[in-house]
Scaffold this motif. Structure first.
Motif, PDB file in Angstrom:
ATOM      1  N   GLN A   1      -7.411  10.166  38.031  1.00 11.95           N
ATOM      2  CA  GLN A   1      -7.430   9.282  36.865  1.00 11.95           C
ATOM      3  C   GLN A   1      -7.443  10.085  35.572  1.00 11.95           C
ATOM      4  OE1 GLN A   1     -10.917   7.043  37.958  1.00 11.95           O
ATOM      5  NE2 GLN A   1      -9.708   5.315  38.714  1.00 11.95           N
TER       6      GLN A   1
ATOM      7  N   GLU B   1      -3.994  11.368  35.027  1.00 11.46           N
ATOM      8  CA  GLU B   1      -3.067  10.314  34.612  1.00 11.46           C
ATOM      9  C   GLU B   1      -3.270   9.970  33.140  1.00 11.46           C
ATOM     10  OE1 GLU B   1      -1.176   6.166  36.260  1.00 11.46           O
ATOM     11  OE2 GLU B   1      -3.189   6.689  36.916  1.00 11.46           O
ATOM     12  N   ILE B   2      -4.514   9.890  32.707  1.00  9.52           N
ATOM     13  CA  ILE B   2      -4.806   9.620  31.296  1.00  9.52           C
ATOM     14  C   ILE B   2      -4.245  10.746  30.426  1.00  9.52           C
ATOM     15  CG2 ILE B   2      -6.665   9.488  29.582  1.00  9.52           C
ATOM     16  CD1 ILE B   2      -8.312   8.020  31.786  1.00  9.52           C
TER      17      ILE B   2
ATOM     18  N   TYR C   1      -0.490  10.438  30.211  1.00  8.95           N
ATOM     19  CA  TYR C   1      -0.121   9.383  29.266  1.00  8.95           C
ATOM     20  C   TYR C   1      -0.229   9.903  27.829  1.00  8.95           C
ATOM     21  CZ  TYR C   1       0.538   5.086  31.996  1.00  8.95           C
ATOM     22  OH  TYR C   1       1.036   4.104  32.804  1.00  8.95           O
TER      23      TYR C   1
ATOM     24  N   PRO D   1      -2.940   5.069  27.168  1.00  6.35           N
ATOM     25  CA  PRO D   1      -3.545   4.900  28.493  1.00  6.35           C
ATOM     26  C   PRO D   1      -4.435   3.658  28.607  1.00  6.35           C
ATOM     27  CG  PRO D   1      -4.633   6.665  27.312  1.00  6.35           C
ATOM     28  CD  PRO D   1      -3.476   6.224  26.464  1.00  6.35           C
TER      29      PRO D   1
ATOM     30  N   SER E   1      -3.695   0.751  28.666  1.00  4.49           N
ATOM     31  CA  SER E   1      -3.075  -0.302  29.473  1.00  4.49           C
ATOM     32  C   SER E   1      -3.347  -0.126  30.972  1.00  4.49           C
ATOM     33  CB  SER E   1      -1.566  -0.326  29.235  1.00  4.49           C
ATOM     34  OG  SER E   1      -0.990   0.900  29.658  1.00  4.49           O
ATOM     35  N   LEU E   2      -3.852   1.042  31.356  1.00  7.23           N
ATOM     36  CA  LEU E   2      -4.158   1.283  32.769  1.00  7.23           C
ATOM     37  C   LEU E   2      -5.372   0.441  33.179  1.00  7.23           C
ATOM     38  CD1 LEU E   2      -3.786   5.161  32.695  1.00  7.23           C
ATOM     39  CD2 LEU E   2      -2.214   3.547  33.780  1.00  7.23           C
TER      40      LEU E   2
ATOM     41  N   TYR F   1      -7.834   0.802  35.340  1.00  8.33           N
ATOM     42  CA  TYR F   1      -9.136   1.472  35.442  1.00  8.33           C
ATOM     43  C   TYR F   1      -9.653   1.906  34.080  1.00  8.33           C
ATOM     44  CZ  TYR F   1      -6.329   5.764  35.516  1.00  8.33           C
ATOM     45  OH  TYR F   1      -5.435   6.760  35.216  1.00  8.33           O
TER      46      TYR F   1
ATOM     47  N   LYS G   1      -9.217   0.053  31.327  1.00 15.43           N
ATOM     48  CA  LYS G   1      -9.790  -1.193  30.808  1.00 15.43           C
ATOM     49  C   LYS G   1     -11.182  -1.412  31.383  1.00 15.43           C
ATOM     50  CE  LYS G   1      -5.397  -3.522  30.045  1.00 15.43           C
ATOM     51  NZ  LYS G   1      -4.501  -4.606  30.416  1.00 15.43           N
TER      52      LYS G   1
END
Length: 109
Positions: A66, A69-70, A73, A80, A82-83, A85, A87
């Motif tokens: 995670q 991924e952040i 982004y 990020p 909008s992901l 997890y 939120k």
């Protein structure tokens, strides 16, 4: 291929290190958070401790995937938030502040 043979030995070396020398990274993060909150007069020590225990606890549940991924982004100039997890993470962090008397940060003297 040589690295693959050496790697298990290196990991074994970490396992035999005495645990008394282990550092509690999570607790160090909490302590630094509390110190900063008190230093910048965001909260008293008890309130800061509640806030920091909660926020560090929430952040510690993020996986490495995670975090990557952040970061991906962010480097791609994508938002990020909008992901799913992220939120959930934001909601959990917001709940950490509920019921706490927090003040805007002030410059230390």
């Amino acid at each position: 291929m040589k690295l693959l043979k050496i790697l298990p030995l290196a990991l074994l070396g970490f396992a035999v290190i005495p645990q008394a020398n282990a550092v509690d990274i999570k607790q160090d993060q909490i302590n630094a958070c509390v110190d900063g909150a008190v230093k910048y007069k965001v909260a008293d020590k008890a309130t800061a401790s509640k806030l920091c225990n909660c926020t560090i606890g929430v952040r510690s549940r993020m996986t490495i995937g995670q975090m990557w991924e952040i970061e991906s982004y962010a480097q791609s100039k994508k938002d990020p938030s909008s992901l799913p997890y992220v939120k959930k993470l934001q909601q959990d962090l917001q709940q950490c502040t509920n019921g706490l008397d927090l003040k805007p940060p002030q410059k230390p003297k």
